[in-house]
Design a protein around this motif. Structure first.
Motif, PDB file in Angstrom:
ATOM      1  N   LEU A 134      55.837   7.152  45.995  1.00 19.64           N
ATOM      2  CA  LEU A 134      56.048   8.600  46.067  1.00 19.64           C
ATOM      3  C   LEU A 134      57.411   8.910  46.680  1.00 19.64           C
ATOM      4  O   LEU A 134      58.112   9.824  46.232  1.00 19.64           O
ATOM      5  CB  LEU A 134      54.940   9.257  46.889  1.00 19.64           C
ATOM      6  CG  LEU A 134      53.588   9.432  46.204  1.00 19.64           C
ATOM      7  CD1 LEU A 134      52.543   9.933  47.198  1.00 19.64           C
ATOM      8  CD2 LEU A 134      53.690  10.401  45.018  1.00 19.64           C
ATOM      9  N   GLY A 135      57.791   8.157  47.688  1.00 22.71           N
ATOM     10  CA  GLY A 135      59.106   8.342  48.282  1.00 22.71           C
ATOM     11  C   GLY A 135      60.226   8.054  47.307  1.00 22.71           C
ATOM     12  O   GLY A 135      61.241   8.773  47.255  1.00 22.71           O
ATOM     13  N   ALA A 136      60.065   6.999  46.513  1.00 22.69           N
ATOM     14  CA  ALA A 136      61.070   6.669  45.508  1.00 22.69           C
ATOM     15  C   ALA A 136      61.163   7.765  44.454  1.00 22.69           C
ATOM     16  O   ALA A 136      62.264   8.142  44.022  1.00 22.69           O
ATOM     17  CB  ALA A 136      60.734   5.330  44.852  1.00 22.69           C
ATOM     18  N   VAL A 137      60.009   8.298  44.044  1.00 22.96           N
ATOM     19  CA  VAL A 137      59.998   9.389  43.062  1.00 22.96           C
ATOM     20  C   VAL A 137      60.760  10.591  43.595  1.00 22.96           C
ATOM     21  O   VAL A 137      61.551  11.216  42.880  1.00 22.96           O
ATOM     22  CB  VAL A 137      58.552   9.777  42.702  1.00 22.96           C
ATOM     23  CG1 VAL A 137      58.529  11.068  41.899  1.00 22.96           C
ATOM     24  CG2 VAL A 137      57.883   8.661  41.913  1.00 22.96           C
ATOM     25  N   GLU A 155      65.428  14.098  43.293  1.00 24.95           N
ATOM     26  CA  GLU A 155      66.403  14.940  43.975  1.00 24.95           C
ATOM     27  C   GLU A 155      67.836  14.441  43.840  1.00 24.95           C
ATOM     28  O   GLU A 155      68.764  15.102  44.329  1.00 24.95           O
ATOM     29  CB  GLU A 155      66.017  15.051  45.455  1.00 24.95           C
ATOM     30  CG  GLU A 155      64.686  15.781  45.672  1.00 24.95           C
ATOM     31  CD  GLU A 155      64.296  15.890  47.123  1.00 24.95           C
ATOM     32  OE1 GLU A 155      64.975  15.277  47.982  1.00 24.95           O
ATOM     33  OE2 GLU A 155      63.301  16.594  47.422  1.00 24.95           O
ATOM     34  N   HIS A 156      68.038  13.311  43.184  1.00 22.16           N
ATOM     35  CA  HIS A 156      69.391  12.753  43.033  1.00 22.16           C
ATOM     36  C   HIS A 156      69.643  12.322  41.591  1.00 22.16           C
ATOM     37  O   HIS A 156      70.072  11.197  41.332  1.00 22.16           O
ATOM     38  CB  HIS A 156      69.579  11.576  43.986  1.00 22.16           C
ATOM     39  CG  HIS A 156      69.523  11.970  45.426  1.00 22.16           C
ATOM     40  ND1 HIS A 156      70.607  12.475  46.103  1.00 22.16           N
ATOM     41  CD2 HIS A 156      68.494  11.972  46.304  1.00 22.16           C
ATOM     42  CE1 HIS A 156      70.261  12.755  47.347  1.00 22.16           C
ATOM     43  NE2 HIS A 156      68.978  12.462  47.492  1.00 22.16           N
ATOM     44  N   LYS A 157      69.408  13.236  40.679  1.00 21.14           N
ATOM     45  CA  LYS A 157      69.576  12.906  39.269  1.00 21.14           C
ATOM     46  C   LYS A 157      71.034  12.684  38.890  1.00 21.14           C
ATOM     47  O   LYS A 157      71.322  12.133  37.820  1.00 21.14           O
ATOM     48  CB  LYS A 157      68.968  14.012  38.401  1.00 21.14           C
ATOM     49  CG  LYS A 157      67.445  14.049  38.450  1.00 21.14           C
ATOM     50  CD  LYS A 157      66.888  15.081  37.475  1.00 21.14           C
ATOM     51  CE  LYS A 157      65.373  15.044  37.427  1.00 21.14           C
ATOM     52  NZ  LYS A 157      64.807  16.027  36.479  1.00 21.14           N
ATOM     53  N   ASN A 215      74.328   6.574  48.122  1.00 26.24           N
ATOM     54  CA  ASN A 215      74.259   8.041  48.118  1.00 26.24           C
ATOM     55  C   ASN A 215      72.817   8.535  48.014  1.00 26.24           C
ATOM     56  O   ASN A 215      72.466   9.559  48.601  1.00 26.24           O
ATOM     57  CB  ASN A 215      75.095   8.607  46.971  1.00 26.24           C
ATOM     58  CG  ASN A 215      76.585   8.378  47.179  1.00 26.24           C
ATOM     59  OD1 ASN A 215      77.022   8.154  48.309  1.00 26.24           O
ATOM     60  ND2 ASN A 215      77.347   8.406  46.098  1.00 26.24           N
ATOM     61  N   VAL A 216      72.008   7.838  47.265  1.00 26.90           N
ATOM     62  CA  VAL A 216      70.607   8.236  47.119  1.00 26.90           C
ATOM     63  C   VAL A 216      69.841   7.952  48.410  1.00 26.90           C
ATOM     64  O   VAL A 216      69.109   8.807  48.918  1.00 26.90           O
ATOM     65  CB  VAL A 216      69.951   7.496  45.941  1.00 26.90           C
ATOM     66  CG1 VAL A 216      68.489   7.893  45.806  1.00 26.90           C
ATOM     67  CG2 VAL A 216      70.700   7.780  44.642  1.00 26.90           C
ATOM     68  N   LEU A 217      70.050   6.779  48.962  1.00 24.60           N
ATOM     69  CA  LEU A 217      69.249   6.346  50.101  1.00 24.60           C
ATOM     70  C   LEU A 217      69.644   7.018  51.413  1.00 24.60           C
ATOM     71  O   LEU A 217      68.912   6.936  52.397  1.00 24.60           O
ATOM     72  CB  LEU A 217      69.336   4.830  50.250  1.00 24.60           C
ATOM     73  CG  LEU A 217      68.693   4.046  49.100  1.00 24.60           C
ATOM     74  CD1 LEU A 217      68.878   2.553  49.295  1.00 24.60           C
ATOM     75  CD2 LEU A 217      67.207   4.372  48.986  1.00 24.60           C
ATOM     76  N   VAL A 236      63.687   2.115  44.750  1.00 27.14           N
ATOM     77  CA  VAL A 236      64.842   2.880  44.300  1.00 27.14           C
ATOM     78  C   VAL A 236      65.955   1.953  43.827  1.00 27.14           C
ATOM     79  O   VAL A 236      66.563   2.169  42.756  1.00 27.14           O
ATOM     80  CB  VAL A 236      65.366   3.793  45.431  1.00 27.14           C
ATOM     81  CG1 VAL A 236      66.701   4.437  45.046  1.00 27.14           C
ATOM     82  CG2 VAL A 236      64.341   4.871  45.744  1.00 27.14           C
ATOM     83  N   ILE A 237      66.244   0.911  44.603  1.00 25.75           N
ATOM     84  CA  ILE A 237      67.326  -0.004  44.245  1.00 25.75           C
ATOM     85  C   ILE A 237      67.027  -0.703  42.921  1.00 25.75           C
ATOM     86  O   ILE A 237      67.908  -0.854  42.069  1.00 25.75           O
ATOM     87  CB  ILE A 237      67.542  -1.033  45.372  1.00 25.75           C
ATOM     88  CG1 ILE A 237      68.100  -0.330  46.623  1.00 25.75           C
ATOM     89  CG2 ILE A 237      68.474  -2.133  44.926  1.00 25.75           C
ATOM     90  CD1 ILE A 237      68.081  -1.202  47.868  1.00 25.75           C
ATOM     91  N   ALA A 238      65.770  -1.132  42.743  1.00 21.66           N
ATOM     92  CA  ALA A 238      65.400  -1.790  41.472  1.00 21.66           C
ATOM     93  C   ALA A 238      65.599  -0.842  40.307  1.00 21.66           C
ATOM     94  O   ALA A 238      66.100  -1.219  39.239  1.00 21.66           O
ATOM     95  CB  ALA A 238      63.965  -2.268  41.550  1.00 21.66           C
ATOM     96  N   ALA A 239      65.204   0.427  40.478  1.00 19.49           N
ATOM     97  CA  ALA A 239      65.360   1.410  39.407  1.00 19.49           C
ATOM     98  C   ALA A 239      66.829   1.647  39.076  1.00 19.49           C
ATOM     99  O   ALA A 239      67.221   1.700  37.903  1.00 19.49           O
ATOM    100  CB  ALA A 239      64.676   2.723  39.806  1.00 19.49           C
ATOM    101  N   LEU A 240      67.652   1.793  40.112  1.00 19.48           N
ATOM    102  CA  LEU A 240      69.069   2.061  39.874  1.00 19.48           C
ATOM    103  C   LEU A 240      69.780   0.850  39.301  1.00 19.48           C
ATOM    104  O   LEU A 240      70.851   0.978  38.706  1.00 19.48           O
ATOM    105  CB  LEU A 240      69.737   2.503  41.177  1.00 19.48           C
ATOM    106  CG  LEU A 240      69.285   3.863  41.716  1.00 19.48           C
ATOM    107  CD1 LEU A 240      70.014   4.193  43.010  1.00 19.48           C
ATOM    108  CD2 LEU A 240      69.520   4.961  40.695  1.00 19.48           C
ATOM    109  N   GLY A 241      69.198  -0.331  39.441  1.00 16.49           N
ATOM    110  CA  GLY A 241      69.758  -1.507  38.805  1.00 16.49           C
ATOM    111  C   GLY A 241      69.759  -1.393  37.291  1.00 16.49           C
ATOM    112  O   GLY A 241      70.526  -2.067  36.597  1.00 16.49           O
TER     113      GLY A 241
END
Length: 409
Positions: free
Chosen positions: A114-117, A122-124, A7-9, A400-405
């Motif tokens: 920056l893209g990951a931020v 935008e998808h909290k 959903n984020v990506l 992003v994937i690492a963070a959401l892990g």
């Protein structure tokens, strides 16, 4: 395992043009370590436009904190500095700063983070906790991480539970490489000054020739790895520069050698260092050197040694988030980084991975032809640059994937 990132990506495509514009702008305006004033300003501007409050830490370093309720804290790091290299890529967006080039891909690292931020901001609804984005200066000379730490980094941001980092490499774009244990080597640079006695070139008997002395040292140093390091253990010892005198008919009174050492093991490092100093002192004594040699260590990089538990968790998240076959087992590189100083300052584990930046078709052809070294420019080459797509998408997704892990609901 955390929230799946689909959903984020899905919104990545909507912002990729923005990221590409940032990347090209940074590539065109490279800045050396601790001089990244414009780069820092661009990063701060983009973070502020996302509604964040960036802090400057370590002169040109930048950190931004996204707080989003209860949960763990993860820190993601990108380095921002360029190299004293004259660009020869011929790109339309090539460096406009003479003698300075983003020859190591740090501009790509910035654009990805920056893209990951932006995606995380935008998808909290997809995650909970705290995401800290750290943009570090001066990686190339091992000063930036220490500058941020000395400027109070540990007290200026929330304490992370884990720190992650990545680096673009001359591997096929679209692929990600992870590995536990040593990922990047320790590095030591060493300036050695040896002393002789100067004389006229016509009267060598009145001299103690430091050129001959330095040459003997170079030859003896070639035996350190081959004869003093256990077979199977890794060490690279390079004499990168030797300078003495500036006239054909003058024997100088000193010579200077510059060495570089790479190792994965502290015990091996210490043994090689001891061997270097022993050989230098021994050759100086044999030559009748009138003064003791001088040793100056500088540009020292720590070992990047990935925590196994953290690496396993991030690797699993990456494998779940990318298409099958994208995430592969990596192998240690002999390059060096100061990245690990940041998690060590916080006392937390870390993991650091590689992602490819070479055109996949070109890489495959070069691999078949056995010409990778000739056809695929490596980092620090004046011809090095990552292909923008899919490198930019892959590096952003990986962050992003690492963070959401860790943070995913």
């Amino acid at each position: 395992m955390g929230h799946q990132p689909e959903n984020v990506l899905t919104k990545l495509a909507d912002q990729i043009d923005w990221q590409e514009e940032i990347y090209k702008d940074l590539h065109s305006h490279p800045e050396l370590g601790m001089q990244e004033e414009r780069t820092s300003t661009v990063i701060q501007r983009e973070l502020a436009e996302l509604g964040l409050s960036p802090q400057v830490v370590g002169k040109t370093g930048v950190v931004a904190v996204i707080e989003n309720g209860d949960g763990p804290t993860i820190m993601a790091r990108a380095d921002v500095d360029a190299l004293p290299v004259t660009e020869r890529t011929g790109l339309e967006y090539a460096s406009e700063n003479d003698g300075v080039m983003h020859a190591c891909g740090h501009d790509m690292h910035v654009a990805c983070l920056l893209g990951a931020v932006r995606l995380m901001t935008e998808h909290k609804d997809a995650w909970s906790g705290t995401y800290v984005a750290l943009f570090q200066p001066s990686e190339e000379n091992a000063k930036g991480a220490r500058a941020m730490i000395d400027d109070g980094l540990v007290t200026k941001v929330p304490h992370p539970e884990v720190v992650v980092g990545q680096h673009v490499m001359p591997k096929p774009a679209g692929q990600v490489f992870t590995s536990s244990g040593p990922m990047l080597s320790m590095a030591d640079s060493l300036k050695i000054t040896v002393h002789g006695r100067g004389s006229h070139g016509s009267m060598p008997h009145l001299s103690i020739d430091p050129v001959v002395l330095a040459s003997s040292i170079v030859l003896r140093l070639q035996t350190v790895v081959s004869r003093e390091v256990e077979p199977g253990a890794f060490a690279v010892l390079t004499v990168g520069a030797l300078s003495a005198g500036d006239q054909a008919n003058v024997i100088p009174d000193r010579a200077e050698l510059r060495l570089n050492l790479r190792t994965y093991d502290e015990e091996v490092r210490n043994r090689v260092v001891a061997s270097i100093e022993r050989i230098v002192r021994g050759e100086c004594e044999a030559a009748g050197s009138p003064e003791e040699p001088e040793f100056e260590y500088y540009d020292q990089f720590p070992l990047t040694d990935n925590d196994s538990t953290t690496t396993h968790r991030v690797t699993q998240a990456l494998q779940d988030g990318f298409e099958t076959g994208t995430v592969q087992e990596g192998s240690p590189a002999t390059a060096s980084e100061d990245f690990s100083e940041i998690p060590e300052a916080f006392g937390v584990p870390y993991t650091y991975w590689f992602f490819g930046g070479a055109d996949a078709t070109t890489y495959e052809q070069a691999e078949q032809n056995g010409s990778i070294q000739e056809d695929i420019p490596a980092n620090h080459s004046p011809y090095f640059y990552p292909v923008i797509h899919p490198t930019l998408e892959t590096g952003t997704k990986a962050q992003v994937i690492a963070a959401l892990g860790y943070l995913g609901k």
